[in-house]
Design an enzyme around this catalytic site. Sequence first.
Site, mmCIF file in Angstrom:
data_model
loop_
_atom_site.group_PDB
_atom_site.id
_atom_site.type_symbol
_atom_site.label_atom_id
_atom_site.label_comp_id
_atom_site.label_asym_id
_atom_site.label_seq_id
_atom_site.Cartn_x
_atom_site.Cartn_y
_atom_site.Cartn_z
ATOM 1 N N ASP A 179 2.095 2.516 3.671
ATOM 2 C CA ASP A 179 1.200 3.637 3.319
ATOM 3 C C ASP A 179 2.006 4.903 3.023
ATOM 4 O OD1 ASP A 179 -1.213 4.750 2.584
ATOM 5 O OD2 ASP A 179 -2.159 4.536 4.542
ATOM 6 N N HIS A 237 1.849 4.727 -2.335
ATOM 7 C CA HIS A 237 1.153 5.557 -3.308
ATOM 8 C C HIS A 237 2.045 6.528 -4.070
ATOM 9 C CE1 HIS A 237 -2.416 3.952 -1.467
ATOM 10 N NE2 HIS A 237 -2.074 4.441 -0.298
ATOM 11 N N GLU A 273 0.885 -1.174 0.000
ATOM 12 C CA GLU A 273 0.000 0.000 0.000
ATOM 13 C C GLU A 273 0.913 1.211 0.000
ATOM 14 O OE1 GLU A 273 -3.476 0.341 2.683
ATOM 15 O OE2 GLU A 273 -3.268 2.522 2.411
ATOM 16 N N HIS A 327 -9.142 0.081 -1.058
ATOM 17 C CA HIS A 327 -8.469 1.151 -0.298
ATOM 18 C C HIS A 327 -9.500 2.175 0.183
ATOM 19 C CE1 HIS A 327 -6.043 4.815 0.301
ATOM 20 N NE2 HIS A 327 -5.078 3.974 0.628
HETATM 21 ZN ZN ZN Z 1 -3.181 4.306 1.539
#
Ligand code: ZN
Length: 324
Positions: free
Chosen positions: A285, A10, A8, A164
């Site tokens: 993240d 980005h 995860e 998500h």
């Molecule tokens: Zn995320």
Amino acid sequence: MKGKIGLEEHFSHPDTLGRSHEYCVEAKWGELRRRLMDVGDVRLKLMDQHEMEMMIISLNSPAIQAISDVPRAIEMAKQANDLLAEHVSKRSDRFRAFAALPLQDPEAAALEAHRCISDLGFVGALVNGFSQVGDEESAVYLDDGHYQGFWTEFVKLNRPFYLHPRDPISSRSRIYDGHPWLLGSAWAFGVETATHALRLMGSGLFDRHPDLQIIMGHHGEGLPFLIWRVDHRVATAPRGIKIKKTFQEYFHQNFYVTTSGSFRTQALINSISEIGSDRVLFSTDYPFEEISDAAKWFDAASIAENDREKIGRLNAIRLFKLAA
Ligand code: ZN
């Protein structure tokens, strides 16, 4: 541990970047912006420092899902996926990609998933919850009947689907009135996404597609802790639900959870004990979280070493068919 893989993680296309601004304080926006736009040296340096070998990268949230103009959503998804493919091709030893999908049009979304996975080599899709379709006030969830064809096509690709978070639209979030700090990743993301996952289970989606695999971040948005009670109470008051298995069985057979943005050993141990260490995966993240926070916590967490290897690396290699 060496060789960690995160999924995860980005990046942003210039045209979806603005949607991330509200999730950070003004003083940190410059750095967050820089990190979102970089799929290269800035993140590789941080990955190297903390023994993270690979990132599976996805577009920021809510991005495509919040574009209610359907042709624009389709076009934006293509552009973002093409940009990500270009980035990843430069360092395919360190980066892989999840497809962004324009679920405003299920047929276009299925075609884009096919293009990204079969033609561009992406390893799955990541979608930011419900889609706004033709109207800013709409919220179409993935259990909606008009997605049946999409799921049939997606399952044929034999790749996982990352569900998500995103915030609820403001007209549907009165419970947070006067408490804006509960929005976003502090609380509303988890409620929204856990509820969405339960909708998928309760809709019979996994009876129709028993091989479909969904990934959830943030230790399954609380579901490992709560899933037993869902079954316990639905059994008492079924209210017309018609599914073949228990919610717990769907969770154990059709879901994976990641450690993204939740660096807490108690939560990790709960995830392992509910869903099993074969279905828990390391993630950070980034860049909304620091790789250093995730890595230092995970490397020292009091779990068995064979579980650390599985969660940190081996489960991702198996799930995404990566070369070891
Ligand atoms: Zn995320």
